[in-house]
Design a protein around this motif. Structure first.
Motif, mmCIF file in Angstrom:
data_model
loop_
_atom_site.group_PDB
_atom_site.id
_atom_site.type_symbol
_atom_site.label_atom_id
_atom_site.label_comp_id
_atom_site.label_asym_id
_atom_site.label_seq_id
_atom_site.Cartn_x
_atom_site.Cartn_y
_atom_site.Cartn_z
ATOM 1 N N ILE A 67 0.747 -1.148 -0.117
ATOM 2 C CA ILE A 67 -0.076 -0.108 0.276
ATOM 3 C C ILE A 67 1.006 1.299 0.008
ATOM 4 C CG2 ILE A 67 -1.713 1.396 1.366
ATOM 5 C CD1 ILE A 67 -2.883 -1.508 2.252
ATOM 6 N N ASN A 68 1.842 1.132 1.044
ATOM 7 C CA ASN A 68 2.787 2.450 0.898
ATOM 8 C C ASN A 68 3.568 2.705 -0.567
ATOM 9 O OD1 ASN A 68 2.294 3.342 3.464
ATOM 10 N ND2 ASN A 68 3.975 1.952 4.417
ATOM 11 N N ASN A 69 4.188 1.646 -1.216
ATOM 12 C CA ASN A 69 4.527 1.664 -2.393
ATOM 13 C C ASN A 69 3.512 2.135 -3.483
ATOM 14 O OD1 ASN A 69 6.951 0.823 -1.635
ATOM 15 N ND2 ASN A 69 6.403 -1.411 -2.446
ATOM 16 N N THR A 70 2.329 1.624 -3.431
ATOM 17 C CA THR A 70 0.997 2.257 -4.475
ATOM 18 C C THR A 70 1.010 3.653 -3.979
ATOM 19 O OG1 THR A 70 0.230 0.177 -4.535
ATOM 20 C CG2 THR A 70 -1.124 1.720 -5.051
ATOM 21 N N LEU A 71 0.987 4.204 -2.762
ATOM 22 C CA LEU A 71 0.725 5.423 -2.485
ATOM 23 C C LEU A 71 1.800 6.418 -3.066
ATOM 24 C CD1 LEU A 71 -0.974 7.694 -0.706
ATOM 25 C CD2 LEU A 71 0.410 7.129 1.166
ATOM 26 N N ASP A 72 3.041 5.686 -2.827
ATOM 27 C CA ASP A 72 4.308 6.695 -3.398
ATOM 28 C C ASP A 72 4.270 6.964 -5.009
ATOM 29 O OD1 ASP A 72 5.313 6.995 -0.936
ATOM 30 O OD2 ASP A 72 6.825 5.161 -1.193
ATOM 31 N N ILE A 73 3.600 5.837 -5.712
ATOM 32 C CA ILE A 73 3.532 5.968 -7.180
ATOM 33 C C ILE A 73 2.544 6.844 -7.512
ATOM 34 C CG2 ILE A 73 2.724 4.498 -8.948
ATOM 35 C CD1 ILE A 73 4.242 2.238 -7.727
ATOM 36 N N GLU A 74 1.473 6.834 -6.636
ATOM 37 C CA GLU A 74 0.164 7.891 -7.002
ATOM 38 C C GLU A 74 0.508 9.154 -6.641
ATOM 39 O OE1 GLU A 74 -2.828 6.987 -8.403
ATOM 40 O OE2 GLU A 74 -2.375 4.842 -8.469
ATOM 41 N N LYS A 75 1.272 9.519 -5.552
ATOM 42 C CA LYS A 75 1.923 10.639 -5.241
ATOM 43 C C LYS A 75 2.388 11.268 -6.446
ATOM 44 C CE LYS A 75 1.796 10.729 -0.253
ATOM 45 N NZ LYS A 75 2.793 10.577 0.791
ATOM 46 N N LYS A 76 3.507 10.472 -7.067
ATOM 47 C CA LYS A 76 4.360 10.891 -7.913
ATOM 48 C C LYS A 76 3.686 11.136 -9.266
ATOM 49 C CE LYS A 76 8.488 8.338 -6.663
ATOM 50 N NZ LYS A 76 9.495 7.201 -6.882
ATOM 51 N N LEU A 77 2.754 10.484 -9.590
ATOM 52 C CA LEU A 77 1.764 10.665 -10.793
ATOM 53 C C LEU A 77 0.897 11.852 -10.620
ATOM 54 C CD1 LEU A 77 0.198 7.162 -11.459
ATOM 55 C CD2 LEU A 77 1.859 8.265 -12.745
#
Length: 135
Positions: A109-119
């Protein structure tokens, strides 16, 4: 025979509350880790069930339990003899597996959140560029 030393060796220190908050916290942390280590040694050497609950000067809770704190406290409160060690080990293994699984999910979830923040940052940057072109 005097070696010329002026000190009297280690002296006994009077027990009183420390006034320096920083020193108090450092001393608490050191002593907490030592008492938890001693409790662990006692439980290992004597096959004892142990529960320790400690509140820090800053009101934080620290606990130690063997096999785990809930089992020891429940046994104390109910005064029920200990369960079969195999059952306790199975419950503990299952709990650790659950914790491991939850930690894995949290990492994903944290990895997905980081990706979404970058996007989101990229989209925001593109939007600003787009607006700058037309204004």
């Amino acid at each position: 025979m005097s070696s010329g030393r002026k000190s009297q060796g280690s002296q006994k220190i009077k027990m009183k509350k420390m006034s320096n908050e920083s020193n108090l916290q450092v001393t608490f942390s050191r002593r907490r880790s030592r008492i938890f280590k001693k409790a662990s040694e006692l439980s290992t050497l004597c096959d004892a069930q142990i529960a320790l609950v400690v509140f820090s000067p800053s009101e934080k809770l620290f606990s130690f339990g063997h096999p785990n704190i809930d089992t020891v406290i429940d046994r104390y409160l109910s005064r029920v003899p200990p369960q079969n060690q195999d059952i306790i080990e199975f419950i503990e293994a299952r709990r650790k597996a659950n914790v491991c699984e939850i930690n894995t999910q949290l990492t994903q979830i944290n990895n997905t959140l980081d990706i979404e923040k970058k996007l989101g940052d990229e989209l925001s940057h593109l939007r600003k560029e787009f607006e700058a072109q037309f204004w």
